[in-house]
Design a protein around this motif. Sequence first.
Motif, PDB file in Angstrom:
ATOM      1  N   VAL A 378       0.839  -1.202   0.000  1.00 46.51           N
ATOM      2  CA  VAL A 378       0.000   0.000   0.000  1.00 46.51           C
ATOM      3  C   VAL A 378       0.873   1.251   0.000  1.00 46.51           C
ATOM      4  O   VAL A 378       0.554   2.248  -0.658  1.00 46.51           O
ATOM      5  N   ARG A 379       1.978   1.215   0.715  1.00 42.20           N
ATOM      6  CA  ARG A 379       2.885   2.362   0.709  1.00 42.20           C
ATOM      7  C   ARG A 379       3.424   2.622  -0.697  1.00 42.20           C
ATOM      8  O   ARG A 379       3.577   3.776  -1.112  1.00 42.20           O
ATOM      9  N   GLU A 380       3.727   1.547  -1.414  1.00 41.74           N
ATOM     10  CA  GLU A 380       4.191   1.719  -2.793  1.00 41.74           C
ATOM     11  C   GLU A 380       3.115   2.356  -3.665  1.00 41.74           C
ATOM     12  O   GLU A 380       3.393   3.252  -4.462  1.00 41.74           O
ATOM     13  N   LEU A 381       1.884   1.899  -3.501  1.00 43.84           N
ATOM     14  CA  LEU A 381       0.789   2.392  -4.346  1.00 43.84           C
ATOM     15  C   LEU A 381       0.395   3.821  -4.003  1.00 43.84           C
ATOM     16  O   LEU A 381      -0.136   4.546  -4.862  1.00 43.84           O
ATOM     17  N   THR A 382       0.630   4.244  -2.752  1.00 41.21           N
ATOM     18  CA  THR A 382       0.265   5.607  -2.334  1.00 41.21           C
ATOM     19  C   THR A 382       1.499   6.479  -2.150  1.00 41.21           C
ATOM     20  O   THR A 382       1.461   7.444  -1.384  1.00 41.21           O
ATOM     21  N   SER A 383       2.552   6.153  -2.826  1.00 42.70           N
ATOM     22  CA  SER A 383       3.781   6.934  -2.708  1.00 42.70           C
ATOM     23  C   SER A 383       3.549   8.383  -3.102  1.00 42.70           C
ATOM     24  O   SER A 383       2.848   8.682  -4.073  1.00 42.70           O
ATOM     25  N   ARG A 384       4.137   9.280  -2.336  1.00 50.37           N
ATOM     26  CA  ARG A 384       3.958  10.708  -2.600  1.00 50.37           C
ATOM     27  C   ARG A 384       4.673  11.163  -3.855  1.00 50.37           C
ATOM     28  O   ARG A 384       4.379  12.222  -4.399  1.00 50.37           O
ATOM     29  N   ASN A 385       5.619  10.384  -4.321  1.00 46.78           N
ATOM     30  CA  ASN A 385       6.420  10.787  -5.483  1.00 46.78           C
ATOM     31  C   ASN A 385       6.051  10.009  -6.748  1.00 46.78           C
ATOM     32  O   ASN A 385       6.821   9.914  -7.681  1.00 46.78           O
ATOM     33  N   GLY A 386       4.860   9.429  -6.750  1.00 48.59           N
ATOM     34  CA  GLY A 386       4.466   8.614  -7.895  1.00 48.59           C
ATOM     35  C   GLY A 386       4.094   9.409  -9.129  1.00 48.59           C
ATOM     36  O   GLY A 386       4.096   8.874 -10.239  1.00 48.59           O
ATOM     37  N   GLY A 387       3.728  10.690  -8.949  1.00 45.23           N
ATOM     38  CA  GLY A 387       3.335  11.500 -10.093  1.00 45.23           C
ATOM     39  C   GLY A 387       2.031  11.053 -10.725  1.00 45.23           C
ATOM     40  O   GLY A 387       1.795  11.268 -11.911  1.00 45.23           O
ATOM     41  N   ARG A 388       1.129  10.432  -9.907  1.00 46.14           N
ATOM     42  CA  ARG A 388      -0.133   9.954 -10.443  1.00 46.14           C
ATOM     43  C   ARG A 388      -1.294  10.716  -9.818  1.00 46.14           C
ATOM     44  O   ARG A 388      -1.200  11.222  -8.702  1.00 46.14           O
ATOM     45  N   SER A 389      -2.409  10.751 -10.535  1.00 48.98           N
ATOM     46  CA  SER A 389      -3.594  11.403 -10.002  1.00 48.98           C
ATOM     47  C   SER A 389      -4.221  10.525  -8.934  1.00 48.98           C
ATOM     48  O   SER A 389      -3.933   9.327  -8.826  1.00 48.98           O
ATOM     49  N   LEU A 390      -5.115  11.126  -8.149  1.00 47.34           N
ATOM     50  CA  LEU A 390      -5.792  10.368  -7.107  1.00 47.34           C
ATOM     51  C   LEU A 390      -6.617   9.236  -7.717  1.00 47.34           C
ATOM     52  O   LEU A 390      -6.684   8.134  -7.156  1.00 47.34           O
ATOM     53  N   ALA A 395      -7.573   3.452  -8.318  1.00 40.22           N
ATOM     54  CA  ALA A 395      -7.789   2.297  -9.194  1.00 40.22           C
ATOM     55  C   ALA A 395      -6.786   1.184  -8.888  1.00 40.22           C
ATOM     56  O   ALA A 395      -7.150  -0.001  -8.823  1.00 40.22           O
ATOM     57  N   ALA A 396      -5.523   1.566  -8.677  1.00 35.55           N
ATOM     58  CA  ALA A 396      -4.498   0.571  -8.347  1.00 35.55           C
ATOM     59  C   ALA A 396      -4.756  -0.041  -6.976  1.00 35.55           C
ATOM     60  O   ALA A 396      -4.596  -1.250  -6.774  1.00 35.55           O
ATOM     61  N   LEU A 397      -5.154   0.810  -6.017  1.00 39.89           N
ATOM     62  CA  LEU A 397      -5.457   0.315  -4.676  1.00 39.89           C
ATOM     63  C   LEU A 397      -6.625  -0.665  -4.707  1.00 39.89           C
ATOM     64  O   LEU A 397      -6.586  -1.718  -4.073  1.00 39.89           O
ATOM     65  N   ARG A 398      -7.658  -0.302  -5.451  1.00 36.06           N
ATOM     66  CA  ARG A 398      -8.831  -1.164  -5.512  1.00 36.06           C
ATOM     67  C   ARG A 398      -8.481  -2.523  -6.105  1.00 36.06           C
ATOM     68  O   ARG A 398      -8.900  -3.565  -5.596  1.00 36.06           O
ATOM     69  N   SER A 399      -7.686  -2.527  -7.174  1.00 33.29           N
ATOM     70  CA  SER A 399      -7.294  -3.780  -7.809  1.00 33.29           C
ATOM     71  C   SER A 399      -6.559  -4.684  -6.820  1.00 33.29           C
ATOM     72  O   SER A 399      -6.788  -5.902  -6.792  1.00 33.29           O
ATOM     73  N   TYR A 400      -5.704  -4.096  -6.000  1.00 31.15           N
ATOM     74  CA  TYR A 400      -4.937  -4.886  -5.042  1.00 31.15           C
ATOM     75  C   TYR A 400      -5.771  -5.303  -3.838  1.00 31.15           C
ATOM     76  O   TYR A 400      -5.776  -6.471  -3.438  1.00 31.15           O
ATOM     77  N   ARG A 426      -5.640   7.574   6.198  1.00 26.22           N
ATOM     78  CA  ARG A 426      -4.619   8.567   6.537  1.00 26.22           C
ATOM     79  C   ARG A 426      -3.569   8.665   5.427  1.00 26.22           C
ATOM     80  O   ARG A 426      -3.107   9.758   5.099  1.00 26.22           O
ATOM     81  N   ARG A 427      -3.210   7.526   4.847  1.00 28.66           N
ATOM     82  CA  ARG A 427      -2.273   7.537   3.719  1.00 28.66           C
ATOM     83  C   ARG A 427      -2.840   8.347   2.550  1.00 28.66           C
ATOM     84  O   ARG A 427      -2.121   9.128   1.912  1.00 28.66           O
ATOM     85  N   LEU A 428      -4.120   8.191   2.292  1.00 33.08           N
ATOM     86  CA  LEU A 428      -4.735   8.913   1.177  1.00 33.08           C
ATOM     87  C   LEU A 428      -4.866  10.407   1.481  1.00 33.08           C
ATOM     88  O   LEU A 428      -4.710  11.245   0.581  1.00 33.08           O
ATOM     89  N   ARG A 429      -5.157  10.750   2.724  1.00 27.34           N
ATOM     90  CA  ARG A 429      -5.196  12.173   3.082  1.00 27.34           C
ATOM     91  C   ARG A 429      -3.824  12.808   2.920  1.00 27.34           C
ATOM     92  O   ARG A 429      -3.698  13.935   2.435  1.00 27.34           O
ATOM     93  N   MET A 430      -2.812  12.100   3.335  1.00 28.18           N
ATOM     94  CA  MET A 430      -1.445  12.592   3.169  1.00 28.18           C
ATOM     95  C   MET A 430      -1.132  12.817   1.690  1.00 28.18           C
ATOM     96  O   MET A 430      -0.511  13.821   1.311  1.00 28.18           O
ATOM     97  N   LEU A 431      -1.588  11.887   0.841  1.00 28.42           N
ATOM     98  CA  LEU A 431      -1.345  12.013  -0.588  1.00 28.42           C
ATOM     99  C   LEU A 431      -2.028  13.248  -1.157  1.00 28.42           C
ATOM    100  O   LEU A 431      -1.451  13.972  -1.983  1.00 28.42           O
TER     101      LEU A 431
END
Length: 495
Positions: A378-390, A395-400, A426-431
């Motif tokens: 989950v930390r990988e999927l919600t990484s702050r430096n991923g450069g992806r939209s919410l 979508a990636a989180l849901r798949s996993y 909390r991870r998503l709020r941080m993102l």
Amino acid sequence: MTSRSEKSAAAISSEGTSVRRSTREGPNGEEGETIVRHGKARHQILIEQMELPLEEQGEALQRQRSGEARPTACETERSGNDSLMERIVERSNLARALKRVRQNKGSGGIDGMTVDELVPYLRDQWTSIREQLLAGRYQPSAVRQHQISKAGGGMRTLGIPTVLDRFIQQAVLQVLQPRFDATFSESSYGFRPGRRAHDAVCQAQRYVQSGRRWVVDVDLAKFFDRVNHDVLMGKLSHRITDRRVLALIRRYLEAGIMANGVVQERSEGTPQGGPLSPLLVNVLLDEVDKELERRGHRFARYADDCNVYMRSKRAGERVMQALVGLYAKLRLQVNTDKSAVALVFTRQFLGFSFWVAPGRVIKRRVAPKALKAMKERVRELTSRNGGRSLAQVVAALRSYLVGWLAYFRLADTPGIFAVLDNWLHRRLRMLMLRQWKRGPTMYRELHRRGVDGAALWIAARYGRSWWHVAAHKALHIALPGMYFDSLGVPRLAPH
């Protein structure tokens, strides 16, 4: 009389004329004539013929109507064993194999062929491939190497066969599985029809509840890489007399593996990734299962994961010593660093561990190691430096998470799942804070979501401490759990 399967094979392989006639036997024994033209019609007739169910075979109906005496069970076993390859290439079996391969999808092998390209390829090449299989001359392609990370560290090597070889392996599996499965141990749960990992975990739970609090937890060192081909083929030859099938399985075992563009020969091991590999694992390890049964032990095995449940540590140590010897006869080695005789509450089995609830009831929970692996993912999927939209992150989180929850829903720990939900939110709020970046933007977004007063200024002022601010009451008001529900983020705790 020409059998229905022979007529269908002729219809598939004929290429001489632009218009052909084929005779097909109907469900009530009547015959009809069908005109098949070149091009799309011929492509369609191949698909229709390969997808006919087994029950509609004209040969089966013909045998039922025949007045000939039925062969004895021994004669049937021997004649069926000697003609296994003919059963493998029967149209009904191939149709089921094709359907399964298309359902499973998966990536291509070394030739790059996709699942969608398989049917057109079979239309043009199946006649030749079938002849090679019946003659015992078919040569599989090398498998494509694919590395995946293991939960406990290190890498696991997968061997991805070509789509064609997956199709043939599936056809072989469908014929061999019923012959072997009925003789396997009741304590073997891996990759068997009507059985799954949850069944093994529940059986282990029952053993612990009965008072068997010590477990012999056996881990085999690099099992899939060290399967001895001669030992495995020797066991198969006791049940299979069709030399063509034995030779085909041997070729699949010895097929090279392509890594970095170079095909490496393989003298041992059965690569994970092909449909046939799980059955071969059960065939090899069945001898150990039967010996454990003979000695009256209680155990559960899923593939190469085997746990034996005992009432004392001393008895467990004797079983561990015996297992080391049994596996050595199969040319397999026990990993002494990961294997142990220990209390069941300190070990895990298939991602689960056990705990004692009030009333001395044994219940299941997600093993700490599995929880750690989940959080890392989950930390990988919600990484702050991923450069992806919410939306992309969700979508990636849901798949996993949907797959993770489907497996670990068996755990009796709703409180732990609720804690995981709060941590995930909390991870998503941080993102989202990280995406807002600047103070004015954060101020505007929080105000728009109903946050005002001192909480608004505190959240905006300390906007650079993303993780700490994500736990602030202001963020809970602006981004409640229902907001993430509306985005499609799965809830882990039942609600």
